[in-house]
Design a protein around this motif. Sequence first.
Motif, PDB file in Angstrom:
ATOM      1  N   LEU A  54       0.824  -1.205   0.000  1.00 38.47           N
ATOM      2  CA  LEU A  54       0.000   0.000   0.000  1.00 38.47           C
ATOM      3  C   LEU A  54       0.862   1.260   0.000  1.00 38.47           C
ATOM      4  CD1 LEU A  54      -2.895   0.919  -0.101  1.00 38.47           C
ATOM      5  CD2 LEU A  54      -2.844   1.087   2.378  1.00 38.47           C
ATOM      6  N   ALA A  55       1.979   1.224   0.701  1.00 40.30           N
ATOM      7  CA  ALA A  55       2.875   2.383   0.723  1.00 40.30           C
ATOM      8  C   ALA A  55       3.417   2.684  -0.673  1.00 40.30           C
ATOM      9  CB  ALA A  55       4.026   2.146   1.696  1.00 40.30           C
ATOM     10  N   LEU A  56       3.559   1.676  -1.504  1.00 41.32           N
ATOM     11  CA  LEU A  56       4.016   1.877  -2.883  1.00 41.32           C
ATOM     12  C   LEU A  56       2.867   2.162  -3.835  1.00 41.32           C
ATOM     13  CD1 LEU A  56       6.687  -0.951  -3.121  1.00 41.32           C
ATOM     14  CD2 LEU A  56       7.073   1.495  -2.802  1.00 41.32           C
ATOM     15  N   LEU A  57       1.747   1.490  -3.627  1.00 37.12           N
ATOM     16  CA  LEU A  57       0.612   1.615  -4.534  1.00 37.12           C
ATOM     17  C   LEU A  57      -0.123   2.953  -4.393  1.00 37.12           C
ATOM     18  CD1 LEU A  57      -1.156   0.189  -6.639  1.00 37.12           C
ATOM     19  CD2 LEU A  57      -2.478  -0.773  -4.754  1.00 37.12           C
ATOM     20  N   GLU A  58      -0.330   3.397  -3.181  1.00 34.96           N
ATOM     21  CA  GLU A  58      -1.115   4.616  -2.941  1.00 34.96           C
ATOM     22  C   GLU A  58      -0.503   5.851  -3.610  1.00 34.96           C
ATOM     23  OE1 GLU A  58      -2.221   8.284  -1.013  1.00 34.96           O
ATOM     24  OE2 GLU A  58      -0.320   7.283  -0.676  1.00 34.96           O
ATOM     25  N   PRO A  59       0.797   6.107  -3.498  1.00 39.04           N
ATOM     26  CA  PRO A  59       1.358   7.270  -4.199  1.00 39.04           C
ATOM     27  C   PRO A  59       1.280   7.146  -5.724  1.00 39.04           C
ATOM     28  CG  PRO A  59       2.819   6.586  -2.433  1.00 39.04           C
ATOM     29  CD  PRO A  59       1.784   5.515  -2.587  1.00 39.04           C
ATOM     30  N   ALA A  60       1.403   5.937  -6.247  1.00 38.48           N
ATOM     31  CA  ALA A  60       1.299   5.746  -7.699  1.00 38.48           C
ATOM     32  C   ALA A  60      -0.118   6.076  -8.177  1.00 38.48           C
ATOM     33  CB  ALA A  60       1.671   4.311  -8.072  1.00 38.48           C
ATOM     34  N   VAL A  61      -1.121   5.628  -7.434  1.00 42.16           N
ATOM     35  CA  VAL A  61      -2.506   5.928  -7.789  1.00 42.16           C
ATOM     36  C   VAL A  61      -2.760   7.424  -7.649  1.00 42.16           C
ATOM     37  CG1 VAL A  61      -4.924   5.572  -7.122  1.00 42.16           C
ATOM     38  CG2 VAL A  61      -3.353   3.620  -7.238  1.00 42.16           C
ATOM     39  N   ASN A  62      -2.268   8.020  -6.575  1.00 39.60           N
ATOM     40  CA  ASN A  62      -2.433   9.464  -6.386  1.00 39.60           C
ATOM     41  C   ASN A  62      -1.804  10.254  -7.524  1.00 39.60           C
ATOM     42  OD1 ASN A  62      -4.066  10.057  -4.243  1.00 39.60           O
ATOM     43  ND2 ASN A  62      -2.424  10.039  -2.750  1.00 39.60           N
ATOM     44  N   THR A  63      -0.666   9.809  -8.035  1.00 41.80           N
ATOM     45  CA  THR A  63      -0.009  10.491  -9.142  1.00 41.80           C
ATOM     46  C   THR A  63      -0.897  10.476 -10.381  1.00 41.80           C
ATOM     47  OG1 THR A  63       2.172   9.930  -8.289  1.00 41.80           O
ATOM     48  CG2 THR A  63       2.041  10.491 -10.618  1.00 41.80           C
ATOM     49  N   CYS A  64      -1.507   9.338 -10.674  1.00 40.19           N
ATOM     50  CA  CYS A  64      -2.412   9.241 -11.826  1.00 40.19           C
ATOM     51  C   CYS A  64      -3.649  10.111 -11.626  1.00 40.19           C
ATOM     52  CB  CYS A  64      -2.827   7.791 -12.053  1.00 40.19           C
ATOM     53  SG  CYS A  64      -1.480   6.731 -12.558  1.00 40.19           S
ATOM     54  N   VAL A  65      -4.221  10.075 -10.446  1.00 32.33           N
ATOM     55  CA  VAL A  65      -5.400  10.890 -10.154  1.00 32.33           C
ATOM     56  C   VAL A  65      -5.048  12.369 -10.268  1.00 32.33           C
ATOM     57  CG1 VAL A  65      -7.021  11.565  -8.325  1.00 32.33           C
ATOM     58  CG2 VAL A  65      -6.537   9.155  -8.748  1.00 32.33           C
ATOM     59  N   PHE A  66      -3.881  12.752  -9.761  1.00 28.91           N
ATOM     60  CA  PHE A  66      -3.448  14.143  -9.828  1.00 28.91           C
ATOM     61  C   PHE A  66      -3.320  14.611 -11.273  1.00 28.91           C
ATOM     62  CE2 PHE A  66      -0.082  17.381  -9.952  1.00 28.91           C
ATOM     63  CZ  PHE A  66      -0.659  18.333  -9.131  1.00 28.91           C
ATOM     64  N   TYR A  67      -2.791  13.748 -12.148  1.00 26.54           N
ATOM     65  CA  TYR A  67      -2.643  14.090 -13.569  1.00 26.54           C
ATOM     66  C   TYR A  67      -4.007  14.451 -14.174  1.00 26.54           C
ATOM     67  CZ  TYR A  67      -2.166  13.431 -18.582  1.00 26.54           C
ATOM     68  OH  TYR A  67      -2.231  13.595 -19.943  1.00 26.54           O
ATOM     69  N   HIS A 113      -6.758  15.230 -12.556  1.00 25.44           N
ATOM     70  CA  HIS A 113      -7.287  16.399 -11.858  1.00 25.44           C
ATOM     71  C   HIS A 113      -6.717  17.676 -12.467  1.00 25.44           C
ATOM     72  CE1 HIS A 113      -7.091  19.543  -8.738  1.00 25.44           C
ATOM     73  NE2 HIS A 113      -8.312  19.127  -8.456  1.00 25.44           N
ATOM     74  N   GLU A 114      -5.416  17.702 -12.729  1.00 23.84           N
ATOM     75  CA  GLU A 114      -4.783  18.880 -13.317  1.00 23.84           C
ATOM     76  C   GLU A 114      -5.326  19.167 -14.717  1.00 23.84           C
ATOM     77  OE1 GLU A 114      -2.379  21.259 -12.050  1.00 23.84           O
ATOM     78  OE2 GLU A 114      -3.421  20.346 -10.361  1.00 23.84           O
ATOM     79  N   LYS A 158      -8.557  22.783 -17.870  1.00 26.43           N
ATOM     80  CA  LYS A 158      -9.640  22.958 -18.831  1.00 26.43           C
ATOM     81  C   LYS A 158     -10.686  23.913 -18.260  1.00 26.43           C
ATOM     82  CE  LYS A 158     -12.916  20.408 -21.648  1.00 26.43           C
ATOM     83  NZ  LYS A 158     -13.452  19.094 -22.002  1.00 26.43           N
ATOM     84  N   HIS A 159     -10.990  23.736 -16.986  1.00 24.18           N
ATOM     85  CA  HIS A 159     -11.961  24.606 -16.323  1.00 24.18           C
ATOM     86  C   HIS A 159     -11.429  26.037 -16.235  1.00 24.18           C
ATOM     87  CE1 HIS A 159     -14.921  26.028 -13.447  1.00 24.18           C
ATOM     88  NE2 HIS A 159     -13.944  26.422 -12.659  1.00 24.18           N
ATOM     89  N   GLN A 160     -10.164  26.200 -15.927  1.00 23.44           N
ATOM     90  CA  GLN A 160      -9.567  27.525 -15.793  1.00 23.44           C
ATOM     91  C   GLN A 160      -9.539  28.267 -17.122  1.00 23.44           C
ATOM     92  OE1 GLN A 160      -9.883  27.944 -12.566  1.00 23.44           O
ATOM     93  NE2 GLN A 160      -7.900  28.879 -12.335  1.00 23.44           N
ATOM     94  N   SER A 161      -9.389  27.560 -18.230  1.00 19.83           N
ATOM     95  CA  SER A 161      -9.295  28.214 -19.533  1.00 19.83           C
ATOM     96  C   SER A 161     -10.677  28.503 -20.133  1.00 19.83           C
ATOM     97  CB  SER A 161      -8.476  27.364 -20.511  1.00 19.83           C
ATOM     98  OG  SER A 161      -9.124  26.136 -20.767  1.00 19.83           O
TER      99      SER A 161
END
Length: 83
Positions: free
Chosen positions: A31-44, A46-47, A52-55
């Motif tokens: 989980l310590a390895l998986l959670e940051p990897a999933v968060n990185t994908c979600v963050f991508y 989200h950004e 898109k919303h900002q523009s």
Amino acid sequence: MKTASFATLHFSVAFAVAYALSGSLVVGGLLALLEPAVNTCVFYFHERAWNKHQSAPLKLHCHHQQMYSCQQGKSPAEAVGHV
């Protein structure tokens, strides 16, 4: 150095929470390895959505247009074209 420190803290918290809940070193480690990897994908994604919303053009309605125009140095009458 700050990024490395935060990453270490993040992995440690993820491991500690997973270990506390499961009692398993393996589950905690995975989980310590998986959670940051999933968060990185979600963050991508989200950004992408955020950018898109900002523009998108700002759409103001009724009194919101007047309030925004007043903040830009116009009177409410000027904002609605009454002057």
